[in-house]
Design an enzyme around this catalytic site. Structure first.
Site, PDB file in Angstrom:
ATOM      1  N   LEU A 107      48.366  46.839  63.613  1.00  0.00           N
ATOM      2  CA  LEU A 107      47.862  45.692  63.354  1.00  0.00           C
ATOM      3  C   LEU A 107      46.907  45.573  62.234  1.00  0.00           C
ATOM      4  O   LEU A 107      46.209  46.563  62.150  1.00  0.00           O
ATOM      5  CB  LEU A 107      47.071  45.086  64.761  1.00  0.00           C
ATOM      6  CG  LEU A 107      48.099  44.773  65.916  1.00  0.00           C
ATOM      7  CD1 LEU A 107      47.472  44.424  67.131  1.00  0.00           C
ATOM      8  CD2 LEU A 107      49.023  43.777  65.668  1.00  0.00           C
ATOM      9  N   ASP A 108      46.903  44.513  61.522  1.00  0.00           N
ATOM     10  CA  ASP A 108      45.880  44.440  60.537  1.00  0.00           C
ATOM     11  C   ASP A 108      44.538  44.604  60.951  1.00  0.00           C
ATOM     12  O   ASP A 108      44.118  44.066  61.915  1.00  0.00           O
ATOM     13  CB  ASP A 108      46.273  43.299  59.506  1.00  0.00           C
ATOM     14  CG  ASP A 108      45.317  42.818  58.343  1.00  0.00           C
ATOM     15  OD1 ASP A 108      44.368  42.342  58.613  1.00  0.00           O
ATOM     16  OD2 ASP A 108      45.622  43.271  57.483  1.00  0.00           O
TER      17      ASP A 108
END
Length: 307
Positions: A107-108
């Site tokens: 996930l960013d």
């Protein structure tokens, strides 16, 4: 019976199969004293070393597959070690002997929500692989005027720099004025794909949270920075989703799980969440300096040293 080297390494908990392929290609793996090459197959009694250190391998039937559902906060990096000293998603996971947690995708840094971890590298690899079409769902808040024409384009497909991309489903979820919430689903895990799709329509993503991976949803009872280990039925759901054999054992056994076990896990999560809040309260520069500083006995005890 021989198996592919990267598969054996992944099952031993040293990373996903893709990561193990990179290690082999970089010349960091040896088998029976000889440098390994991609495509090598190994027998069960082979002596395998990574960076000169012999690893303990397990036959597939000896390993108990474990899966964690983690509530990732914004600001954490999906890496084991960050050169800038920022917090990572691995910092607060429960420790294990003879295995390690492998992240199922990424996930960013500015994205929060559900992130799965497993001890089974083959399971991680299959769940991430686009051929299995595992659905991910995100809650996203966008800033800008949204028209039906935009939504139709996002459903039909938009050409990004790495190819055509689209949302399988888009559902309005409320909001006020130019701030609107949507729930979107897709079956890929390309880098920043949700953000890039919305940005292609000249609107800005201001909040993004993953709320579901397959049928595993983000438990509202898990605080940011907390986790829950999945039960045998949930683990086998994920394994069946990617055509893997079912497990017969689990570390989570409700019949044997008493109050002391639940209290211990709850205490671990509370400490992890507290540590996250403390780190978030520090100045970024101070946190970076602390992470780069050689840990002393006092920094190890306070939990602020590098790991």
């Amino acid at each position: 019976m021989s198996e592919k080297l990267q598969k054996v390494l992944a099952r031993a908990g040293h990373g996903s199969r893709r990561e193990m392929e990179a290690l082999i290609t970089a010349g960091r793996v040896s088998v029976d004293g000889k440098a390994a090459t991609l495509g090598d197959r190994v027998e069960v009694n082979a002596v395998i070393r990574v960076d000169g250190h012999q690893i303990k391998t397990r036959a597939a039937e000896e390993q108990i597959c474990r899966v964690l559902a983690y509530h990732k906060p914004e600001g954490e990096m999906c890496t084991r070690h960050d050169p800038e000293g920022r917090p990572t998603v691995f910092d607060r996971l429960p420790k294990m002997d003879g295995a390690r947690w492998i992240a199922v995708g990424r996930l960013d840094v500015n994205t929060s929500g559900l992130l799965l971890f497993t001890t089974d590298g083959e399971l991680a690899n299959r769940l991430m692989h686009p051929s299995h079409q595992v659905e991910r769902e995100y809650a996203v808040r966008v800033f800008g005027e949204i028209t039906e024409a935009m939504l139709q384009r996002l459903r039909k497909g938009v050409q990004l720099e790495d190819g055509l991309a689209r949302f399988n489903k888009i559902k309005a979820a409320g909001g006020e004025g130019l701030n609107q919430w949507f729930n979107v689903t897709l079956t890929e895990g390309r880098n920043r794909e949700v953000r890039r799709l919305w940005e292609s329509q000249e609107v800005q993503v201001s909040r993004l949270m993953r709320v579901r991976y397959g049928d595993v949803t983000l438990d509202r009872g898990i605080p940011r920075g907390g986790w829950k280990e999945l039960k045998l039925q949930e683990v086998n759901y994920l394994r069946g989703l990617v055509h893997m054999n079912y497990e017969t054992e689990s570390k989570v056994d409700l019949q044997q799980e008493g109050k002391s076990t639940r209290h211990k896990q709850a205490a671990q999560i509370r400490r992890a969440v507290k540590r996250h809040k403390e780190l978030q309260g520090q100045e970024p520069r101070a946190r970076t300096a602390s992470a780069r500083r050689k840990p002393t006995s006092s920094t190890r005890n306070s939990g602020t040293g590098s790991k």
